[in-house]
Design an enzyme around this catalytic site. Structure first.
Site, short mmCIF file in Angstrom:
data_model
loop_
_atom_site.label_atom_id
_atom_site.label_comp_id
_atom_site.label_asym_id
_atom_site.label_seq_id
_atom_site.Cartn_x
_atom_site.Cartn_y
_atom_site.Cartn_z
N LYS A 45 40.20 50.75 10.21
CA LYS A 45 41.62 50.36 10.89
C LYS A 45 42.39 50.92 12.35
CE LYS A 45 42.40 55.46 8.76
NZ LYS A 45 42.85 56.38 7.82
N ARG A 143 50.95 60.99 -0.73
CA ARG A 143 51.30 60.47 -0.03
C ARG A 143 51.02 58.61 -0.71
NH1 ARG A 143 46.89 59.41 5.26
NH2 ARG A 143 45.70 58.09 3.65
N TYR A 272 52.35 67.32 41.23
CA TYR A 272 53.78 67.53 40.39
C TYR A 272 53.90 69.07 40.08
CZ TYR A 272 54.74 62.75 40.19
OH TYR A 272 54.52 61.20 40.54
N MET A 319 50.61 59.92 35.94
CA MET A 319 50.46 58.89 34.76
C MET A 319 48.97 58.16 34.95
SD MET A 319 53.54 55.91 34.39
CE MET A 319 54.81 56.79 34.18
#
Ligand SMILES: *Cc1c(COP(=O)(O)O)cnc(C)c1O
Length: 379
Positions: A45, A143, A272, A319
């Site tokens: 998956k 679940r 930053y 980023m």
């Protein structure tokens, strides 16, 4: 200029298919020694835990796995369209609109209720087929699945549904890789109790499975007919305390290069929020990978490997970049390879270590490297 010849950016995910093949060998050997009849479901998956579903599925098929397990219909269709013919177990829950495709693409559907089984059977009959299904039991994870103590009559009803074949029954452990196996044993007991109940009423389901990687490693009494192995095939153990099989190694590494070197003088800040201030002259390397690539958004925490040595992260994570201190690696130069996750010489940054910085788990770390990092396959 041909865009197909664009140079790869200097940050990438490396997938070593040789190691993947070795892991399948090691798992197959371990399995054969402990339980010769036991078969393997390769859980692929989320793009094979971030490793790339198609190339991994090809290796899994070559390694002789009995099923490939997926969660979304899209994942299943992608593998079928890539020519993968291995039986596919589609886990989770299906919307009615998805069921005709399950029939069409010859998927083995996990079913959680009578209604879905009936709909599936109806579509199968229309297509002149019988749809194989596995019934999911909730043995304590709460679940998906039929509650263990209410499942027997529902399964009897499903067994009378035309157009389907009940090929398997499964449950899932909530905690199989910790030292304390109390709840896993309780779940196993509930599952076995249900199987006995079914047998008494004449329902014998050929394929029974409850184990994930943790269960495969640590709960041999719960192996039944199949084990669903996800994380372990990629060379990462589900926890720090589960059984180790020698020879298993991580398939994925993440690498980059030093893009720029910045000398710092006393009092200079980095990044930053001015989260780091130099108290002595330092040499800082800028590495072009950031939280936009899935690097955890830490501050003054974590490290990378350069020339086999650790360079600690300083400041925050942007980023598109991180900054590391290379003062103690004087030979480090611009465009040197940097190991973000993986082995370099005798040192290694594991998925578990990155998970600690991220306050998460290794699974999350593997799937979080974003698609803008090119995948480079070592054949
Ligand atoms: C993801 C998953 C697995 C595989 O778990 P690992 O811990 O990665 O081996 C097995 N079964 C189900 C139902 C899953 O969702």
């Amino acid at each position: 200029m041909l865009t197909s010849h664009l140079p790869l950016r200097p940050a990438w995910v490396e997938i070593d298919l040789d190691i993947l093949r070795m892991n399948y060998d090691v798992i197959n050997t371990d399995r054969a020694e402990r339980a010769p009849q036991l078969k393997l479901i390769s859980v692929l998956k989320d793009d094979a835990y971030g490793h790339g579903a198609v190339p991994v599925a090809r290796e899994a098929a070559k390694a002789g796995v009995s099923f490939i397990a997926l969660v979304t219909l899209q994942e299943a269709v992608t593998l079928r369209e890539a020519g993968i013919e291995t039986p596919i177990l589609l886990m989770g829950e299906r919307e009615p609109a998805e069921l005709p495709y399950c029939v069409d693409f010859n998927l083995t559907t996990v079913v959680n209720d009578v209604e879905t089984a009936r709909l599936l059977g109806g579509f199968a009959i229309k297509a002149g087929k019988r749809a194989p299904l596995h019934i999911k039991i909730n043995s304590g994870m709460s679940r998906f699945g039929l509650r263990w103590d209410q499942a027997a009559p529902v399964i009897q009803e499903i067994s009378r549904t035309p157009g389907i074949v009940i090929e398997g029954i499964l449950s899932h452990f909530a905690m199989s890789d910790e030292l304390d196996k109390t709840f896993a044993r309780k779940q196993l007991e509930r599952f076995m109790h249900l199987l006995a109940e079914l047998q008494k009423s004449g329902i014998d389901i050929p394929l029974r499975h409850i184990c994930n990687s943790g269960g495969f490693l640590d709960l041999s009494e719960a192996h039944f007919d199949l084990v669903r192995v996800g994380l372990l095939q990629f060379g990462v153990f589900p926890s720090q305390v589960c059984r180790r099989i020698p020879g298993i190694a991580p398939v994925m590494s993440v690498k980059s290069r030093i893009a720029f070197i910045q000398p710092l003088e006393v009092g200079d800040c980095v990044g930053y929020g001015m989260r780091y201030t130099a108290t002595s002259p330092r040499r800082i390397a800028v590495i072009p990978i950031g939280y936009g690539d899935g690097f955890p958004r830490v501050r003054n925490e974590g490290a990378v490997l350069i020339r086999g040595r650790r360079a600690p992260l300083v400041g925050g994570v942007s980023m598109d970049a991180i900054t590391v201190d290379i003062t103690d690696i004087p030979d480090a130069c611009r465009w040197d390879e940097v190991v973000i996750m993986g082995r370099d010489g005798s040192d290694e940054i594991t998925a578990h270590e990155v998970a600690q910085w991220k306050k998460s788990v290794s699974y999350d770390v593997l799937v979080s490297w974003r698609s803008r990092l090119p995948r480079v396959y070592k054949p």
